[in-house]
Design an enzyme around this catalytic site. Structure first.
Site, PDB file in Angstrom:
ATOM      1  N   PHE A 132       0.869  -1.186   0.000  1.00 40.75           N
ATOM      2  CA  PHE A 132       0.000   0.000   0.000  1.00 40.75           C
ATOM      3  C   PHE A 132       0.899   1.228   0.000  1.00 40.75           C
ATOM      4  O   PHE A 132       1.671   1.436   0.940  1.00 40.75           O
ATOM      5  CB  PHE A 132      -0.929   0.030   1.226  1.00 40.75           C
ATOM      6  CG  PHE A 132      -1.843   1.226   1.200  1.00 40.75           C
ATOM      7  CD1 PHE A 132      -3.041   1.193   0.513  1.00 40.75           C
ATOM      8  CD2 PHE A 132      -1.482   2.413   1.837  1.00 40.75           C
ATOM      9  CE1 PHE A 132      -3.875   2.308   0.451  1.00 40.75           C
ATOM     10  CE2 PHE A 132      -2.309   3.536   1.786  1.00 40.75           C
ATOM     11  CZ  PHE A 132      -3.510   3.474   1.094  1.00 40.75           C
ATOM     12  N   ASP A 216       9.449   2.474   1.353  1.00 34.82           N
ATOM     13  CA  ASP A 216       8.342   3.281   1.881  1.00 34.82           C
ATOM     14  C   ASP A 216       8.290   3.025   3.390  1.00 34.82           C
ATOM     15  O   ASP A 216       7.855   1.963   3.842  1.00 34.82           O
ATOM     16  CB  ASP A 216       7.052   2.850   1.177  1.00 34.82           C
ATOM     17  CG  ASP A 216       5.813   3.553   1.732  1.00 34.82           C
ATOM     18  OD1 ASP A 216       5.866   4.062   2.862  1.00 34.82           O
ATOM     19  OD2 ASP A 216       4.786   3.559   1.026  1.00 34.82           O
ATOM     20  N   LYS A 245       3.220  10.289   8.160  1.00 37.28           N
ATOM     21  CA  LYS A 245       2.599   9.820   9.407  1.00 37.28           C
ATOM     22  C   LYS A 245       3.253  10.426  10.654  1.00 37.28           C
ATOM     23  O   LYS A 245       3.025  11.581  10.957  1.00 37.28           O
ATOM     24  CB  LYS A 245       2.596   8.293   9.423  1.00 37.28           C
ATOM     25  CG  LYS A 245       1.568   7.730   8.411  1.00 37.28           C
ATOM     26  CD  LYS A 245       1.245   6.296   8.696  1.00 37.28           C
ATOM     27  CE  LYS A 245       0.263   5.700   7.710  1.00 37.28           C
ATOM     28  NZ  LYS A 245      -1.131   5.902   8.104  1.00 37.28           N
TER      29      LYS A 245
HETATM   30  N1  PLP Z   1       2.561   4.284   2.387  1.00 40.18           N
HETATM   31  C1  PLP Z   1       2.266   3.552   3.475  1.00 40.18           C
HETATM   32  C2  PLP Z   1       3.167   2.424   3.856  1.00 40.18           C
HETATM   33  C3  PLP Z   1       1.123   3.828   4.236  1.00 40.18           C
HETATM   34  O1  PLP Z   1       0.832   3.086   5.313  1.00 40.18           O
HETATM   35  C4  PLP Z   1       0.305   4.914   3.853  1.00 40.18           C
HETATM   36  C5  PLP Z   1      -0.932   5.218   4.608  1.00 40.18           C
HETATM   37  O2  PLP Z   1      -1.475   4.409   5.308  1.00 40.18           O
HETATM   38  C6  PLP Z   1       0.650   5.658   2.716  1.00 40.18           C
HETATM   39  C7  PLP Z   1       1.793   5.328   2.012  1.00 40.18           C
HETATM   40  C8  PLP Z   1      -0.187   6.842   2.280  1.00 40.18           C
HETATM   41  O3  PLP Z   1      -0.035   7.876   3.188  1.00 40.18           O
HETATM   42  P1  PLP Z   1      -1.089   9.097   3.211  1.00 40.18           P
HETATM   43  O4  PLP Z   1      -2.396   8.533   3.678  1.00 40.18           O
HETATM   44  O5  PLP Z   1      -0.486  10.085   4.166  1.00 40.18           O
HETATM   45  O6  PLP Z   1      -1.157   9.614   1.810  1.00 40.18           O
END
Ligand code: PLP
Length: 385
Positions: A132, A216, A245
């Protein structure tokens, strides 16, 4: 306003992208939240790994207060000190290159995708099933989940998803590959750590074909797993990491941090964002980073993570526990969404479900043994239902 009035406003005025729980929170302090009726909750979700230092950490609040009354915004056409200092500290604490600021996780991944494509002058990005990376078009195209992608086709071309297995990944990388993008620990799919072999295979394939390896760390970074960055526990160093986050201590900020090789790929005009790295969020993030980059706090994450995992294993209906540090999930033999609802509404314990039988726990990194015992007591009651 009552909860039912808020729900009425939601029905009439808010686009229905979220299935909210029937609780209105009005205050938070440390590991605790209070609803509008004054009930106290134990927060083992942290706004999905955002308020990792606990709610309203005094040093973060002080940094915001000090900055917000002096200067809130100027745009990136000018200098402000918090963003420059934050960039220096972020790079020094990780890959030693340079930083691009943005406002969210998805945007951090968008920046990473643009950077790796410009660096290689060709387009393919390899990702793995279960990943994700966000909801904007580039990040969504890197998120191989039918339910999230299908309604929004056509997606951005040039993304390839493979099984999270070393051989499949190595075979997918070739001279046209700009990058492999991986979460070292997949969060939204239920806290699945990718194997050391997979990460090594990704590193070798990227080195062989001149592609970039991007981790990520939006959910698993910022101390969540017991080291400042999750990659530190893997034996593999990526070429760039994406963050968001917990980075802002509760305020919205994202960042792409590169190693030395990729630091100068993006040049004036290539990318930008009006609010990015504004002085208030940067001041909050600098305070949050200083607090998190602390050996004592990180040792506490490892110690309390082990304590929580052990306690979870002893609970009824828990089949298995997985994760690292204070990023944990348990597999149940009953329906997780019902347990989450009972925990919230009857036991006043906040957590969430990432699947039909999967509970996810993301407590504050500052949590102590007493609150862990209390959360386990409340969760046991919710599980016994
Ligand atoms: N990457 C990861 C691993 C995530 O857990 C999330 C959100 O849960 C995102 C990207 C996307 O982040 P945002 O909701 O701040 O766009």
């Amino acid at each position: 306003m009552t909860l039912s009035e808020l729900q009425q406003l939601e029905r009439s005025s808010v686009i229905a992208t979220y299935a909210r729980q029937p609780v209105e929170f009005v205050r938070g302090e440390g590991a605790r939240l209070w609803d509008a009726e004054g009930n106290e909750y134990l927060d083992f979700l942290c706004g999905i790994s955002v308020t990792s230092l606990g709610h309203c950490h005094p040093r973060v609040v002080e940094a915001v207060r000090e900055q917000v009354g002096r200067l809130m915004h100027t745009s990136n056409l000018f200098y402000t000190e918090p963003a420059m200092r934050l960039a220096e500290r972020l790079a020094a604490s990780s890959l030693g290159g340079k930083v691009f600021f943005c406002n969210s996780g998805a945007e951090a991944n968008e920046a990473a995708i643009k950077l790796v494509r410009k660096a290689k002058r060709t387009g393919d990005v390899v990702v793995v099933h279960g990943a994700f990376h966000g909801r904007t078009y580039g990040a969504l195209s890197a998120t191989p989940q039918e339910s999230k992608q299908a309604p929004f086709a056509p997606l951005v071309p040039g993304f390839r998803a493979v099984a999270p297995e070393p051989r499949a990944l190595a075979q997918a990388v070739d001279g046209h590959t700009a990058a492999v993008v991986l979460e070292p620990i997949q969060g939204e799919s239920g806290v699945h750590a990718l194997s050391e072999e997979l990460l090594q295979a990704a590193r070798s394939a990227c080195d062989e074909h001149g592609a970039a390896l991007v981790f990520d760390e939006i959910q698993c970074g910022m101390g969540r797993t017991g080291t400042l960055w999750a990659y530190e526990q893997t034996g593999v160093t990526p070429d760039a990491i994406t963050l968001a986050k917990a980075l802002g201590g509760g305020l919205p900020i994202g960042a792409l941090v590169t190693g030395l090789r990729l630091g100068d790929v993006l040049q004036p005009g290539d990318h930008g964002s009006t609010f990015a790295g504004g002085p208030v969020v940067a001041a909050a993030a600098l305070a949050a980073l200083e607090l998190t980059d602390d050996p004592g706090l990180l040792a506490g994450v490892r110690e309390h993570g082990a304590m929580l995992a052990e306690g979870l294993e002893r609970l009824p209906h828990v089949v298995s526990v997985r994760g690292r540090g204070l990023m944990l999930a348990c597999e149940l033999d009953v329906e997780a969404p019902a347990v989450v609802r009972r925990a919230l509404l009857e036991q006043r314990l906040v957590l969430n479900a990432t699947g039909p039988t999967t509970l996810r726990l993301l407590p504050p990194l500052t949590i102590g043994a007493q609150d862990i015992d209390e959360a386990l007591r409340r969760l046991r009651a919710a599980l016994e239902g």
